[in-house]
Design an enzyme around this catalytic site. Structure first.
Site, PDB file in Angstrom:
ATOM      1  NE  ARG A   4      40.247  62.367  20.733  1.00 58.29           N
ATOM      2  CZ  ARG A   4      41.276  62.983  20.193  1.00 58.29           C
ATOM      3  NH1 ARG A   4      41.452  62.946  18.890  1.00 58.29           N
ATOM      4  NH2 ARG A   4      42.148  63.642  20.924  1.00 58.29           N
ATOM      5  CD  GLU A  20      46.118  62.984  20.001  1.00 56.78           C
ATOM      6  OE1 GLU A  20      46.897  63.950  19.957  1.00 56.78           O
ATOM      7  OE2 GLU A  20      44.969  63.060  20.501  1.00 56.78           O
ATOM      8  CD  GLU A  78      47.192  66.171  16.150  1.00 54.01           C
ATOM      9  OE1 GLU A  78      46.904  66.835  17.179  1.00 54.01           O
ATOM     10  OE2 GLU A  78      46.539  65.173  15.783  1.00 54.01           O
ATOM     11  CE  LYS A 112      32.248  76.536  20.773  1.00 56.44           C
ATOM     12  NZ  LYS A 112      32.176  75.320  21.598  1.00 56.44           N
ATOM     13  CG  HIS A 120      43.214  73.060  19.073  1.00 55.13           C
ATOM     14  ND1 HIS A 120      44.197  73.311  18.158  1.00 55.13           N
ATOM     15  CD2 HIS A 120      43.757  72.197  19.977  1.00 55.13           C
ATOM     16  CE1 HIS A 120      45.294  72.638  18.472  1.00 55.13           C
ATOM     17  NE2 HIS A 120      45.057  71.950  19.571  1.00 55.13           N
TER      18      HIS A 120
END
Length: 677
Positions: free
Chosen positions: A111, A150, A307, A356, A358
């Site tokens: 990203r 972000e 977040e 996965k 996190h």
């Protein structure tokens, strides 16, 4: 106030139902109710599902998700999904992917891989925002828009080069003015044509991150990239507002993230939101300072905690669990410093790819019988109990600490005097001293109105922008106290040295001039020797990093260096200017000096601590409708005793009335409500 539809502290976080089979969704709803979840951020990375090819838009699954959530009592923070472009776009339109600082063309993947100056990206991202806004503008569950995710990262492609030249033409008007601003006669860098200018990458001027041959072009490229990414945000913002003028719009920032000028971004955000991911060893005061910075981006307006993790990150070197009670404690730290939401990444843990591991409200085990879920459910009950009591409450700090991204860029790009100079850390030293004293402070921009403060502190004000010196002089002349430090007033907004003696344009108000700057090795120290006892300062203190060799031009010398060839030269001065005072700290002092120094200044201005509390207990305050709310946050593992005064106060989480000495449990929180004096 963003909470009109849901008048309480929003509670929830990022939810990715598209990663799961439909059979899981009903269980999610059950567990959301148990945890008190009332807001879900959806569609963050769903562009590929929503637009499987250039001409097809398919929102069936998003329709189902938003309807299902709303029926179960969960509102939506709706993202535009433009944080990661689809594979078909990269294949068909190569201009959409970035070129990195080494000149390498990126392929599809990851990203933060969309070029901000790609016509393709801008066309389709704006079109996606418009399609979503048209479709969901009347949906009763829509609370707020969340553009992309972000923002960050720079690009060095040909489209960015062309955009940079256009931006420079608008900024400077002529090549003659640009050549002068960049001092291009150095090393024969004179530009004869706008096409001569290329982005300052590792193919031209830069290497090893912030090392550059020409600060002028590198500084301007950072400005340009921040502007370019902001322009992408603004294009989506304007498209959303066409259809939903009354729905607030935000994007999630990242605290002190170095690449974007968030003070500029905040001008185009209806509410600031940010993602808080401290490590186990991050100083508590640094997290507090970052919350205060997010509040300061819009001059004290409340912000969104978009977040945080319920338990652990996945991307740090050592991803420690949050100890029992810490998630709740850090959530209330955000609320204490201005957050009107408590949101997590993520609500259900992914089973594949890099996140996965996190943390999530719902762990891989898939049921509610976990420590993390129990803590989340307890916090959810408390936030429901608090209702709208704290919403839109403000702070009333009398001290402003200046932070400026462009000054940071210029300091980072400086070719000397030391690689150890870290602007953010130097600012934090001053914030930390006030934090330990339980004295409120705001983080402010160079554009902020200084008149509402008694004290303004501007550490390492290396770059002095047009009008800043006059602003400081007016503030001090009117009775304010101004503090700046070593390596200040050196350059203008183009990183050209202001000749005639440092600190340049600040020289008059500070009453000193500096002729040299000594850089100390990490194991070297000098001393700040007080000429006489002054309040909480007496004797001598250590200093390091940089030492300005200064001379008084009317300023009173309060302390001198204790060693080296400049022993006896001033290191701490105060200049009476009009009705106020300006202090210059010519080196980087140890913490005990700053605590004593700032305590003296607070005493001079009648600024008192919120409470006297033991080490490890954070005290913060919000004010609303004639009431004040004191937050006592115990970051220690053991209980702490705090004297709160004889007046009666309601403790909002427990409901009892308290006065005098109260006990704050280890990693516990008390919120005391009382009439504002």
């Amino acid at each position: 106030m963003i909470n009109d539809k849901l008048p309480k502290i929003w509670y929830g976080g990022d939810y990715n139902p598209e990663q799961w089979d439909a059979g899981i969704w009903q269980e999610d709803e059950r567990m959301f109710k148990l945890a008190g979840i009332d807001v879900a951020t959806v569609n963050v990375f769903s562009w590929a599902l929503n637009q499987p090819d250039e001409d097809t838009y398919d929102f069936a699954q998003l329709d189902e998700t938003m309807d299902r959530l709303y029926k179960s009592g969960v509102y939506t923070c709706l993202a535009t999904s433009t944080g990661a472009h689809p594979a078909w776009m990269a294949r068909k339109y190569p201009d959409v992917t970035r070129v990195d600082v080494q000149g390498r063309k990126r392929k599809f993947g990851g990203r933060h891989n969309s070029c901000p100056n790609s016509p393709t990206y801008r066309k389709y991202s704006v079109r996606m925002a418009g399609k979503l806004a048209e479709r969901y503008k009347d949906h009763p569950g829509l609370l707020i828009w969340h553009i992309s995710n972000e923002y960050g990262g720079y690009c060095y492609c040909d489209n960015c080069a062309a955009g940079f030249r256009k931006w420079l033409q608008e900024r400077y008007g002529s090549l003659e003015a640009l050549n002068k601003a960049w001092n291009t006669r150095f090393w024969g860098h004179t530009f004869y044509d706008w096409e001569d200018i290329v982005p300052p990458s590792e193919l031209s001027e830069e290497w090893n991150g912030n090392r550059t041959n020409f600060q002028g072009i590198s500084l301007d490229y950072r400005r340009f990239m921040s502007y370019s990414l902001l322009e992408c945000y603004r294009l989506e913002y304007e498209e959303l507002k066409k259809h939903t003028p009354n729905i607030p719009v935000t994007t999630n920032l990242m605290g002190f993230y170095p690449e974007l000028n968030y003070f500029e971004w905040a001008k185009y955000m209806d509410i600031v939101s940010w993602d808080n991911y401290p490590s186990l060893d991050t100083p508590v005061s640094h997290t507090a300072m970052t919350h205060d910075l997010m509040r300061g981006l819009k001059s004290g307006d409340p912000f969104m905690l978009m977040e945080q993790t319920p338990s652990q990150q996945n991307w740090q070197a050592y991803n420690s669990l949050k100890r029992p009670g810490v998630m709740r404690l850090w959530s209330y730290q955000a609320v204490a410093r201005g957050a009107d939401t408590v949101l997590f990444f993520q609500l259900r843990r992914s089973i594949g790819a890099c996140e996965k591991y996190h943390g999530a409200v719902i762990e891989h085990v898939g049921h509610e019988h976990t420590r993390v879920f129990r803590e989340c459910a307890e916090l959810g009950r408390e936030l429901e109990q608090l209702g709208d009591t704290l919403l839109d409450a403000r702070t009333e700090a009398k001290i402003g600490i200046v932070y400026d991204w462009e000054n940071r860029w210029a300091t980072d790009l400086s070719s000397g005097p030391t690689v150890s100079l870290n602007y953010e850390k130097e600012v934090h030293k001053y914030y930390d001293a006030l934090f330990k004293m339980h004295v409120e402070s705001d983080m402010v921009s160079v554009e902020e109105d200084f008149g509402k403060y008694e004290i303004v502190i501007a550490p390492v004000m290396y770059m002095v922008k047009p009008g800043f010196a006059e602003k400081v002089e007016k503030f001090v002349s009117n009775g304010g106290t101004f503090v700046t430090t070593f390596f200040s007033g050196i350059v203008n907004e183009n990183d050209l040295v202001t000749t005639g003696g440092y600190p340049g344009e600040l020289r008059s108000v500070m009453g000193i001039w500096a002729e040299e700057i000594d850089a100390l090795f990490p194991d070297q120290k000098n001393q700040i020797v007080m000429k006489h006892s002054w309040g909480k300062l007496d004797g001598q203190f250590e200093c390091d990093l940089l030492c300005d060799l200064i001379h008084s031009e009317g300023a009173e010398v309060l302390a001198e260096y204790g060693s080296d060839f400049y022993k006896g030269m001033p290191v701490l001065t105060v200049n009476r200017f009009g009705n106020g005072r300006a202090y210059y700290v010519a080196s980087s002092p140890e913490a005990s000096f700053l605590e004593g120094f700032l305590a003296n200044l607070c005493e001079e201005k009648g600024i008192k601590p919120l409470l006297n509390a033991p080490a490890g207990v954070e005290v913060a305050r919000r004010v609303k409708n004639g009431m004040e709310y004191l937050f006592l946050l115990n970051h220690n593992a053991d209980a702490a005793m705090v004297e709160t005064g004889a007046d009666a106060k309601k403790e909002l989480l427990g409901g009892e009335t308290v006065s005098g000495i109260v006990t704050v449990p280890g990693r516990g929180v008390l919120i005391l409500e009382r009439a504002k004096a």
